[in-house]
Design an enzyme around this catalytic site. Structure first.
Site, PDB file in Angstrom:
ATOM      1  N   CYS A  39       1.782  -1.722  15.366  1.00  0.00           N
ATOM      2  CA  CYS A  39       1.661  -1.467  13.742  1.00  0.00           C
ATOM      3  C   CYS A  39       0.990  -2.440  13.281  1.00  0.00           C
ATOM      4  O   CYS A  39       1.460  -3.749  13.299  1.00  0.00           O
ATOM      5  CB  CYS A  39       3.064  -1.217  13.272  1.00  0.00           C
ATOM      6  SG  CYS A  39       3.070  -0.903  11.517  1.00  0.00           S
ATOM      7  N   SER A  49      12.248   5.814  14.187  1.00  0.00           N
ATOM      8  CA  SER A  49      10.954   5.480  14.793  1.00  0.00           C
ATOM      9  C   SER A  49      11.445   4.992  16.085  1.00  0.00           C
ATOM     10  O   SER A  49      11.757   3.622  16.340  1.00  0.00           O
ATOM     11  CB  SER A  49      10.150   4.327  13.880  1.00  0.00           C
ATOM     12  OG  SER A  49       9.618   4.989  12.901  1.00  0.00           O
ATOM     13  N   LEU A  50      11.609   5.908  17.136  1.00  0.00           N
ATOM     14  CA  LEU A  50      12.229   5.511  18.478  1.00  0.00           C
ATOM     15  C   LEU A  50      11.307   4.682  19.364  1.00  0.00           C
ATOM     16  O   LEU A  50      11.520   3.708  19.831  1.00  0.00           O
ATOM     17  CB  LEU A  50      12.993   6.710  19.052  1.00  0.00           C
ATOM     18  CG  LEU A  50      13.734   6.436  20.285  1.00  0.00           C
ATOM     19  CD1 LEU A  50      14.920   5.689  19.828  1.00  0.00           C
ATOM     20  CD2 LEU A  50      14.148   7.502  21.020  1.00  0.00           C
ATOM     21  N   HIS A  51      10.248   5.580  19.646  1.00  0.00           N
ATOM     22  CA  HIS A  51       8.990   5.029  20.213  1.00  0.00           C
ATOM     23  C   HIS A  51       9.010   4.800  22.001  1.00  0.00           C
ATOM     24  O   HIS A  51       8.051   4.557  22.406  1.00  0.00           O
ATOM     25  CB  HIS A  51       8.405   3.801  19.548  1.00  0.00           C
ATOM     26  CG  HIS A  51       7.738   4.105  18.054  1.00  0.00           C
ATOM     27  ND1 HIS A  51       7.253   4.990  17.740  1.00  0.00           N
ATOM     28  CD2 HIS A  51       8.272   3.454  17.065  1.00  0.00           C
ATOM     29  CE1 HIS A  51       6.926   5.185  16.568  1.00  0.00           C
ATOM     30  NE2 HIS A  51       7.690   4.282  15.960  1.00  0.00           N
ATOM     31  N   GLU A  99       0.670  -1.245   0.112  1.00  0.00           N
ATOM     32  CA  GLU A  99       0.163   0.000  -0.028  1.00  0.00           C
ATOM     33  C   GLU A  99       0.965   1.184  -0.139  1.00  0.00           C
ATOM     34  O   GLU A  99       1.995   1.434   0.522  1.00  0.00           O
ATOM     35  CB  GLU A  99      -0.836  -0.018   1.203  1.00  0.00           C
ATOM     36  CG  GLU A  99      -1.890  -1.092   1.299  1.00  0.00           C
ATOM     37  CD  GLU A  99      -2.878  -1.277   2.496  1.00  0.00           C
ATOM     38  OE1 GLU A  99      -4.053  -1.617   2.468  1.00  0.00           O
ATOM     39  OE2 GLU A  99      -2.342  -0.870   3.788  1.00  0.00           O
ATOM     40  N   GLY A 141       7.309  -1.633   5.395  1.00  0.00           N
ATOM     41  CA  GLY A 141       8.523  -2.044   5.404  1.00  0.00           C
ATOM     42  C   GLY A 141       9.779  -1.185   6.094  1.00  0.00           C
ATOM     43  O   GLY A 141       9.440   0.084   6.432  1.00  0.00           O
ATOM     44  N   GLU A 142      10.874  -1.768   5.959  1.00  0.00           N
ATOM     45  CA  GLU A 142      11.941  -1.030   6.596  1.00  0.00           C
ATOM     46  C   GLU A 142      13.015  -0.670   5.734  1.00  0.00           C
ATOM     47  O   GLU A 142      13.745  -1.209   5.119  1.00  0.00           O
ATOM     48  CB  GLU A 142      12.746  -1.675   7.703  1.00  0.00           C
ATOM     49  CG  GLU A 142      14.154  -1.423   7.936  1.00  0.00           C
ATOM     50  CD  GLU A 142      14.275   0.123   8.612  1.00  0.00           C
ATOM     51  OE1 GLU A 142      14.915   0.817   8.161  1.00  0.00           O
ATOM     52  OE2 GLU A 142      13.495   0.242   9.452  1.00  0.00           O
ATOM     53  N   CYS A 175      -0.810   6.194   9.797  1.00  0.00           N
ATOM     54  CA  CYS A 175       0.515   5.826  10.470  1.00  0.00           C
ATOM     55  C   CYS A 175       0.217   4.575  11.164  1.00  0.00           C
ATOM     56  O   CYS A 175      -0.777   4.687  12.126  1.00  0.00           O
ATOM     57  CB  CYS A 175       1.142   6.722  11.265  1.00  0.00           C
ATOM     58  SG  CYS A 175       2.786   6.251  11.687  1.00  0.00           S
ATOM     59  N   CYS A 190       6.347  -6.116   6.667  1.00  0.00           N
ATOM     60  CA  CYS A 190       7.748  -5.595   7.190  1.00  0.00           C
ATOM     61  C   CYS A 190       8.437  -6.725   8.153  1.00  0.00           C
ATOM     62  O   CYS A 190       7.598  -7.192   8.875  1.00  0.00           O
ATOM     63  CB  CYS A 190       7.225  -4.565   7.986  1.00  0.00           C
ATOM     64  SG  CYS A 190       8.668  -3.506   8.764  1.00  0.00           S
ATOM     65  N   ASN A 234      -2.918   5.044  16.057  1.00  0.00           N
ATOM     66  CA  ASN A 234      -4.103   4.970  15.190  1.00  0.00           C
ATOM     67  C   ASN A 234      -4.722   3.683  15.651  1.00  0.00           C
ATOM     68  O   ASN A 234      -3.954   2.539  15.486  1.00  0.00           O
ATOM     69  CB  ASN A 234      -3.757   5.116  13.789  1.00  0.00           C
ATOM     70  CG  ASN A 234      -3.299   6.713  13.574  1.00  0.00           C
ATOM     71  OD1 ASN A 234      -4.341   7.559  13.904  1.00  0.00           O
ATOM     72  ND2 ASN A 234      -2.097   7.026  13.133  1.00  0.00           N
TER      73      ASN A 234
END
Length: 346
Positions: free
Chosen positions: A110, A209-211, A83, A153-154, A328, A103, A285
């Site tokens: 996610c 993308s630490l999070h 997508e 994906g990364e 996201c 991914c 989300n």
């Protein structure tokens, strides 16, 4: 049969004026067939048709959000799916592209992470997303001026193909994007971050993308995060900045009761000390089957205030396309209310 879009623009077939015409048909007009290139001789069009595949997609479906965002579901020529998301704003048109089918990072919050890894996308399958979205929206591909490698994906684990696609995006004879308007997001592949810093001809922006600022939480929500510790990621970010002089963005999805404690805001500020950075706080989300929910507005504000009080440059990013499953963290090949559209329409 090779895919034409996998080629660097300097290596396109034909020479001189004919090559310029071919590039204009592909990247300015955005046509999906060689037959549509009407100012090329019929024999030349037939020759190109016999030697190259122009369209990387078998089919495309779209889901439109009330805010104008559009999720594009692509079926590749091998039947696999992925997508992209188109986000129109008053002052710009932005696309979020994928670099893989699925991914391998397996971020727990996610939807894409739940899919697992399918395969890497080729440069042409990445660039083709821009062309197909432009066709679907009835605009020239060159009207899309902002691009983020933040879909499925990364990107740094599909390094060569992602960099090849970026070079096409920036090439003046192709899409001619500004390097300041292209951002690559990574879950934190330290080796890839350092390698990206050495790509002198690119100069695209970096988002990590630490999070989470602590190892225990990060390994809970990003199982593959153990491959690179937070210290290793931050060291790579500092090395990247030392080489490029560019600011680094930190993406931080707000998960209720998981990574939204004020002590974590303080630790995050400590981690960022001395790094020219910007923190994007992203309310999670929702998606079916998730074990997580977004932090409350009050907690997000408190986290924001704690960072700001420490001098951290911070903002709260409001996602677009949530009702279409296009925001996201929501990309997972779900297509409620989708309609089939023509791929590669001019």
């Amino acid at each position: 049969m090779p895919l034409l879009l996998d080629l660097h623009p300097d290596h396109y077939p034909l020479e001189g004026f004919r090559r310029k015409q071919l590039l204009e048909w592909v990247f300015v007009q955005g046509v999906g067939t060689f037959d549509a290139m009407t100012n090329l001789p019929a024999g030349l069009r037939a020759e190109l048709e016999s030697e190259y595949q122009l369209n990387p997609f078998r089919d495309i479906e779209t889901v439109r959000s009330h805010d104008g965002s559009v999720k594009y579901l692509f079926t590749l020529n091998d039947g696999r799916q992925m997508e992209a998301v188109y986000m129109p704003y008053l002052d710009r048109k932005t696309i979020c592209v994928s670099t893989m089918v699925g991914c391998p990072a397996r971020c727990a919050f996610c939807a894409t992470g739940k899919m697992g890894f399918g395969r890497n996308l080729t440069p042409g399958e990445i660039v083709g997303q821009v062309l197909a979205v432009a066709g679907g929206e009835g605009i020239s591909p060159r009207e899309i001026r902002n691009l983020v490698f933040m879909g499925m994906g990364e990107a740094l684990l599909n390094y060569e193909n992602s960099m090849a696609a970026a070079r096409v995006l920036l090439h003046p004879d192709a899409l001619g994007m500004s390097k300041r308007r292209v951002t690559l997001s990574t879950v934190g592949i330290a080796k890839g971050i350092r390698r990206l810093a050495e790509e002198d001809d690119l100069g695209i922006k970096l988002a990590i993308s630490l999070h989470a600022p602590d190892e225990e939480t990060r390994q809970q929500i990003i199982p593959t995060g153990a491959a690179n510790s937070i210290e290793e990621i931050m060291a790579a970010a500092r090395d990247y900045q030392a080489v490029t002089g560019r600011r680094v963005t930190m993406e931080y999805t707000m998960l209720r009761g998981v990574n939204d404690h004020l002590w974590q805001a303080e630790l995050l500020a400590d981690r960022l000390d001395g790094l020219v950075s910007h923190v994007n706080l992203i309310p999670m989300n929702p998606w079916d089957g998730s074990d997580f929910v977004s932090s409350s507005e009050e907690q997000i504000q408190a986290f924001y205030d704690a960072l700001q009080d420490r001098g951290v440059d911070v903002s709260v990013r409001r996602s677009r396309g949530k009702d279409a499953g296009a925001a996201c963290g929501q990309l997972a090949l779900r297509r409620p209310g989708a309609r089939t559209g023509e791929v590669g329409a001019a």
